[in-house]
Structure formats: C-alpha cells, structure tokens
Write a protein that holds these residues in place. Structure first.
Motif, PDB file in Angstrom:
ATOM      1  N   GLN A 185       0.825  -1.211   0.000  1.00  0.00           N
ATOM      2  CA  GLN A 185       0.000   0.000   0.000  1.00  0.00           C
ATOM      3  C   GLN A 185       0.858   1.259   0.000  1.00  0.00           C
ATOM      4  O   GLN A 185       0.549   2.240  -0.694  1.00  0.00           O
ATOM      5  CB  GLN A 185      -0.925  -0.004   1.217  1.00  0.00           C
ATOM      6  CG  GLN A 185      -2.079  -0.976   1.126  1.00  0.00           C
ATOM      7  CD  GLN A 185      -3.048  -0.634   0.016  1.00  0.00           C
ATOM      8  OE1 GLN A 185      -3.379   0.530  -0.211  1.00  0.00           O
ATOM      9  NE2 GLN A 185      -3.517  -1.652  -0.701  1.00  0.00           N
ATOM     10  N   ALA A 186       1.959   1.231   0.757  1.00  0.00           N
ATOM     11  CA  ALA A 186       2.850   2.396   0.788  1.00  0.00           C
ATOM     12  C   ALA A 186       3.440   2.670  -0.585  1.00  0.00           C
ATOM     13  O   ALA A 186       3.549   3.830  -1.013  1.00  0.00           O
ATOM     14  CB  ALA A 186       3.961   2.173   1.812  1.00  0.00           C
ATOM     15  N   ALA A 187       3.814   1.613  -1.300  1.00  0.00           N
ATOM     16  CA  ALA A 187       4.392   1.786  -2.638  1.00  0.00           C
ATOM     17  C   ALA A 187       3.383   2.397  -3.601  1.00  0.00           C
ATOM     18  O   ALA A 187       3.748   3.174  -4.490  1.00  0.00           O
ATOM     19  CB  ALA A 187       4.882   0.440  -3.162  1.00  0.00           C
ATOM     20  N   ARG A 188       2.143   2.076  -3.432  1.00  0.00           N
ATOM     21  CA  ARG A 188       1.106   2.583  -4.325  1.00  0.00           C
ATOM     22  C   ARG A 188       0.701   4.017  -3.998  1.00  0.00           C
ATOM     23  O   ARG A 188       0.297   4.766  -4.888  1.00  0.00           O
ATOM     24  CB  ARG A 188      -0.135   1.692  -4.240  1.00  0.00           C
ATOM     25  CG  ARG A 188       0.060   0.274  -4.766  1.00  0.00           C
ATOM     26  CD  ARG A 188      -1.147  -0.597  -4.431  1.00  0.00           C
ATOM     27  NE  ARG A 188      -1.003  -1.963  -4.945  1.00  0.00           N
ATOM     28  CZ  ARG A 188      -1.834  -2.965  -4.655  1.00  0.00           C
ATOM     29  NH1 ARG A 188      -2.861  -2.759  -3.829  1.00  0.00           N
ATOM     30  NH2 ARG A 188      -1.629  -4.161  -5.171  1.00  0.00           N
ATOM     31  N   ARG A 189       0.821   4.415  -2.711  1.00  0.00           N
ATOM     32  CA  ARG A 189       0.099   5.604  -2.266  1.00  0.00           C
ATOM     33  C   ARG A 189       0.944   6.680  -1.603  1.00  0.00           C
ATOM     34  O   ARG A 189       0.441   7.768  -1.304  1.00  0.00           O
ATOM     35  CB  ARG A 189      -1.027   5.160  -1.321  1.00  0.00           C
ATOM     36  CG  ARG A 189      -1.970   4.225  -2.046  1.00  0.00           C
ATOM     37  CD  ARG A 189      -2.964   3.506  -1.156  1.00  0.00           C
ATOM     38  NE  ARG A 189      -4.070   4.340  -0.738  1.00  0.00           N
ATOM     39  CZ  ARG A 189      -5.207   3.864  -0.213  1.00  0.00           C
ATOM     40  NH1 ARG A 189      -5.365   2.562  -0.054  1.00  0.00           N
ATOM     41  NH2 ARG A 189      -6.169   4.683   0.147  1.00  0.00           N
ATOM     42  N   THR A 190       2.234   6.439  -1.359  1.00  0.00           N
ATOM     43  CA  THR A 190       3.079   7.479  -0.765  1.00  0.00           C
ATOM     44  C   THR A 190       3.354   8.560  -1.797  1.00  0.00           C
ATOM     45  O   THR A 190       3.705   8.276  -2.943  1.00  0.00           O
ATOM     46  CB  THR A 190       4.400   6.887  -0.257  1.00  0.00           C
ATOM     47  OG1 THR A 190       4.111   5.863   0.694  1.00  0.00           O
ATOM     48  CG2 THR A 190       5.259   7.954   0.406  1.00  0.00           C
ATOM     49  N   ARG A 191       3.220   9.806  -1.397  1.00  0.00           N
ATOM     50  CA  ARG A 191       3.371  10.930  -2.324  1.00  0.00           C
ATOM     51  C   ARG A 191       4.843  11.202  -2.648  1.00  0.00           C
ATOM     52  O   ARG A 191       5.729  10.861  -1.858  1.00  0.00           O
ATOM     53  CB  ARG A 191       2.734  12.183  -1.718  1.00  0.00           C
ATOM     54  CG  ARG A 191       1.233  12.071  -1.552  1.00  0.00           C
ATOM     55  CD  ARG A 191       0.581  13.372  -1.153  1.00  0.00           C
ATOM     56  NE  ARG A 191       0.828  13.746   0.232  1.00  0.00           N
ATOM     57  CZ  ARG A 191       0.030  14.559   0.930  1.00  0.00           C
ATOM     58  NH1 ARG A 191      -1.062  15.053   0.372  1.00  0.00           N
ATOM     59  NH2 ARG A 191       0.325  14.873   2.187  1.00  0.00           N
ATOM     60  N   PRO A 192       5.113  11.820  -3.801  1.00  0.00           N
ATOM     61  CA  PRO A 192       6.495  12.190  -4.135  1.00  0.00           C
ATOM     62  C   PRO A 192       7.131  13.018  -3.022  1.00  0.00           C
ATOM     63  O   PRO A 192       6.477  13.866  -2.411  1.00  0.00           O
ATOM     64  CB  PRO A 192       6.334  13.012  -5.418  1.00  0.00           C
ATOM     65  CG  PRO A 192       5.078  12.487  -6.039  1.00  0.00           C
ATOM     66  CD  PRO A 192       4.165  12.179  -4.880  1.00  0.00           C
ATOM     67  N   GLY A 193       8.420  12.753  -2.770  1.00  0.00           N
ATOM     68  CA  GLY A 193       9.116  13.401  -1.672  1.00  0.00           C
ATOM     69  C   GLY A 193       8.966  12.663  -0.364  1.00  0.00           C
ATOM     70  O   GLY A 193       9.521  13.089   0.658  1.00  0.00           O
ATOM     71  N   GLY A 194       8.252  11.539  -0.395  1.00  0.00           N
ATOM     72  CA  GLY A 194       7.964  10.810   0.818  1.00  0.00           C
ATOM     73  C   GLY A 194       8.951   9.697   1.112  1.00  0.00           C
ATOM     74  O   GLY A 194       9.988   9.552   0.452  1.00  0.00           O
ATOM     75  N   ALA A 195       8.599   8.900   2.126  1.00  0.00           N
ATOM     76  CA  ALA A 195       9.525   7.873   2.604  1.00  0.00           C
ATOM     77  C   ALA A 195       8.765   6.686   3.162  1.00  0.00           C
ATOM     78  O   ALA A 195       7.700   6.837   3.775  1.00  0.00           O
ATOM     79  CB  ALA A 195      10.437   8.447   3.684  1.00  0.00           C
TER      80      ALA A 195
END
Length: 253
Positions: free
Chosen positions: A132-142
């Motif tokens: 889910q993190a790979a699909r939904r983390t915004r650019p600049g995120g971690a």
C-alpha cells in the motif's frame, strides 16, 4: 521535494502512518513525528485505549493525530487505514512500519503454528503495508521498515524472529529499486537491544545486563534513540539516504 519536515503538498503538514504506534518504539515515533508537526495516523492491533493515549500525546506534542485499527497482515484493513489517512489529512508522505511480533525458542523446539503466526505478522504484514505504501506514498515521501540488529549477532532462540527480519531487509532493497522515478525513499532501521516491553519480556536481570554491556556505549537503547533515527530517515533531511539498513545499536558488531 519539500524543504522541511512539516510541509507536505501545498504547504500542509506532512502526513505519516505509524504501524504499531500504540506502544514501544512505534509510540515514541508517533510522539517524535508529531513534535515535528506531522499529522499522524496511529495504527494499533487491539488496544484502543493505548492508541488513544498515543493520539493524545501526539496532539500535546504539537501535531495532529487519529487512530486506526488494522491487522497489518489484512490487506483490506490496511487499505482502509490508508483511505483514512487520505480522507482525514489529504494523503500520505511517510509510512513507518514498526508493528511486529517476537517469539523466542530454539529452532528444534519451536511450534510451527507459532512460526506461522509470527511470520504472518512480520513477513506478510510488512509486505501488505509496503504494498500500500508503494502505491500511495506521495512524491518526496519515505517508507521505513523495521529489521533487527540481532540478525548479525545470530543469538540462540532468535531463529524464527531473525528469519522474518531477514525477509524485511530483502524487501527493503527490492522496493527501493522498484520506486525508481517516484521520488520516494525506502529504508529499514535495525535496532539493537532496546528497552521496550517486547524486548524485556521473559528476560532475567542477568541477561538484560549482559546485553546492555554489549555495545561500546554500554547501555540498552531507548525508544527515543530509535525514534530520532526514524524521524531523520522519513524527513526531507534524510531523503538522500535510500535503499539502506541503518543499524541503530550503539556499536554492536
């Protein structure tokens, strides 16, 4: 990429999901990120009172927070947790997956049902959250996953636990490369012996003192020690660190 730890898309606060955020290291990470101005989703598995206490601490520290119950190995529940973050705060900038289980027993004696349960949380749960993190983390995120420094120590009775965390380290390396072009970092932090209920449970005083003496700094780590590392790695200050396992253990080799 944002220029400070508190500004997300459009100048709004950065948003973090912290699994296992109701106790131990996860709870300290919640408090630390809130002190940096994050809006935090506090994930918990079963203890709603502890989760709400973590939410209150986060608000007192200067951030915003909500709680979200989810079994990290349940894909639908984890997706709903990300939905809640997006609905309440507008998106997700950091995912810290601190939830995990530990059971100690010699490999020869371990009940295989216990092995399956531990690996369901530590391996499948990490995979589900990372997906889910790979699909939904915004650019600049971690994205920050959790391993353990015990992998390098090869201590007796830790076979099932270290096997699960070895899988986490492998996922970290692969996912960091799969996120090429997304401007999202993927790292793991591998704590050494840290004074949490999970670590202290079942250990006698002699064992605890022996493990505390192992690092050159001659003490156990604290949840705050690990939270400082986590806060750096998920912030824009740590954005050049990518695809790494950071062994936060006071110098144990």
């Amino acid at each position: 990429m944002t220029t400070d730890s508190t500004s997300g898309t459009g100048g709004t606060p950065r948003v973090a999901i912290v699994t296992g955020g109701s106790r131990g290291i996860g709870r300290e990470i919640v408090r630390r990120l809130a002190a940096d101005g994050y809006a935090v989703v506090v994930n918990y598995a079963g203890n709603a009172d502890e989760a709400e206490a973590a939410v209150d601490e986060a608000v007192k520290a200067g951030g915003q927070a909500i709680s979200a119950r989810a079994d990290v190995a349940d894909a639908d529940a984890v997706a709903a947790m990300f939905d809640a973050a997006e609905s309440e705060f507008g998106g997700v900038d950091a995912v810290v997956h601190a939830a995990g289980r530990m059971h100690l027993a010699p490999i020869a004696d371990l009940d295989l049902d216990v092995l399956d349960s531990l690996h369901r949380t530590n391996i499948r749960g990490t995979f589900v959250v990372a997906q889910q993190a790979a699909r939904r983390t915004r650019p600049g995120g971690a994205i920050l996953l959790f391993s353990t420094s015990v992998i390098g120590l090869a201590l007796p009775t830790y076979g099932a636990y270290t096997a699960s965390k070895g899988a986490v380290e492998a996922m970290t390396m692969v996912l960091a490369r799969e996120m090429r072009g997304r401007d999202v970092t993927v790292n793991a932090v591998a704590p050494g012996p840290t004074a949490t209920a999970l670590f202290l449970d079942g250990k006698d005083r002699e064992t605890i003192e022996r493990m505390a003496a192992q690092p050159p700094l001659e003490r156990l780590g604290t949840p705050a020690d690990i939270a400082e590392v986590a806060a750096f790695l998920v912030s824009p200050r740590g954005h050049w660190v990518n695809g790494q396992v950071v062994r936060a253990n006071g110098g144990i080799v």
